[in-house]
Design an enzyme around this catalytic site. Structure first.
Site, short mmCIF file in Angstrom:
data_model
loop_
_atom_site.label_atom_id
_atom_site.label_comp_id
_atom_site.label_asym_id
_atom_site.label_seq_id
_atom_site.Cartn_x
_atom_site.Cartn_y
_atom_site.Cartn_z
N HIS A 297 0.17 -41.06 77.29
CA HIS A 297 -0.07 -41.45 78.20
C HIS A 297 -0.03 -43.26 78.37
O HIS A 297 1.14 -43.99 79.40
CB HIS A 297 -0.57 -41.05 79.36
CG HIS A 297 -1.06 -39.11 79.19
ND1 HIS A 297 -2.34 -39.08 79.54
CD2 HIS A 297 0.39 -38.58 78.77
CE1 HIS A 297 -2.60 -37.79 79.44
NE2 HIS A 297 -1.21 -36.92 78.42
N SER B 146 4.37 -35.56 78.77
CA SER B 146 3.79 -37.04 79.43
C SER B 146 3.38 -38.24 79.39
O SER B 146 3.84 -38.53 80.40
CB SER B 146 2.27 -35.95 78.97
OG SER B 146 1.85 -34.59 79.74
#
Length: 321
Positions: A229, A177
């Site tokens: 992230h 991610s």
């Protein structure tokens, strides 16, 4: 990964939503996408290998009946109380290269900053990330080619791993991610630096910002590694200014037959300013972060509130569990 019952549970790097489409006032060739599909295949292949190594029936303290989907044999999943994402144990992920601060800093295993990008906590995790990668990455690759998109993906994932290591030092972390958020960040900077050649600019910007905000907001849930992230997003955002410049609208036509006898510049001045500033920030940021990491520093010591970026405690959950 939501696995509070694990003694040292992996942090799940969550997934991303779809992205907006908007019209570009230019006629560029479309590249054939192959590196993004290759990344997808590689991530799935690695997950299969991890499940083979995991071998739940043999390694779950001899309690063969506790494994999920036992008909899969050694590919069956850990008990749902241990891993609700239908995947391997934390011990297997750690063995296969999950990100772990102590091993990176004191065990001199810096390679984990890269290998963790190719590991996933379970079927749910890998499918969500790979679907997002297909939706986001293929279109970017078609527009900008495999070299630029591949670099953004890999460097963003590396940036996410660095920030994760600086702030999360008690758990392991896995997932692609950080790299996916890097692609989202690159989309945002690409829109900003190529602003003049887009139609429906404000609608495209607002849509993209909302998508990014929602995905980052999901990261404040417990057991989700939002630092990966954020690190990936910031890296990709800066890389977009460097790698995703488009020529001014009408540059190619005017270059060959300028109406006033002057050759039109390929890029605007502000694009070069953005590119230079982003390149400097990237070099300085990565250098400082790596120095801090391998000196064994804890990012939370320099930022007392930053832990809220990854988890906000409520009456429903405890971020320290």
């Amino acid at each position: 990964m939501a696995s509070g019952d694990l003694e040292r549970g992996p942090k799940n790097r969550g997934n991303n939503a779809n992205f907006p489409s908007y019209y570009v006032e230019t006629a560029e060739k479309q590249w054939t996408s192959w590196i993004i599909p290759m990344f997808v295949v590689a991530n799935i292949a690695v997950f299969i290998v991890v499940m083979y190594v995991n071998d739940c029936p043999k390694k779950s303290l001899g309690i063969e009946g506790s494994c999920v989907a036992k008909f899969l044999g050694r590919f069956s999943f850990q008990p749902l109380k241990e891993n609700p994402l239908f995947g391997p144990s934390a011990a297997t992920l750690e063995k296969m290269g999950a990100l772990e601060w102590d091993k990176v800093v004191h065990g001199h295993q810096g390679w984990r900053l890269i290998t963790c990008m190719w590991l996933h906590a379970g079927v749910v995790h890998v499918l969500a990330n790979m679907l997002s990668l297909i939706f986001i990455g293929i279109r970017l690759e078609q527009q900008f080619g495999f070299v630029r998109v591949g670099i953004i993906y890999l460097v963003s994932g590396f940036g996410g791993s660095i920030l994760s290591s600086l702030f999360i030092q008690q758990n392991i972390s896995v997932g692609a991610s950080g790299a996916l958020f890097g692609l989202l960040g690159a989309m945002l900077s690409e829109l900003l630096t190529n602003w003049t050649i887009y139609s429906n600019k404000i609608a495209a910007l607002l849509t993209l910002v909302v998508i990014i905000a929602i995905n980052l907001a999901v990261g404040i849930l417990p057991h989700v590694d939002n630092f990966a992230h954020i690190g990936g997003f910031v890296s990709g955002f800066l890389l977009g200014f460097v790698f995703l410049l488009r020529p001014q609208f009408g540059w190619a036509k005017n270059r060959h037959s300028p109406a006033d006898g002057r050759v039109k510049s390929k890029h605007k001045a502000y694009q070069y300013v953005f590119m230079l500033a982003a390149a400097v920030l990237l070099i300085v940021g990565f250098t400082l972060a790596l120095v801090m990491l391998f000196k064994g520093e804890n990012g939370n010591d320099h930022c007392s509130w930053c832990h809220y970026l990854s988890c906000v405690p409520t009456s429903k959950w405890n971020c320290r569990s």
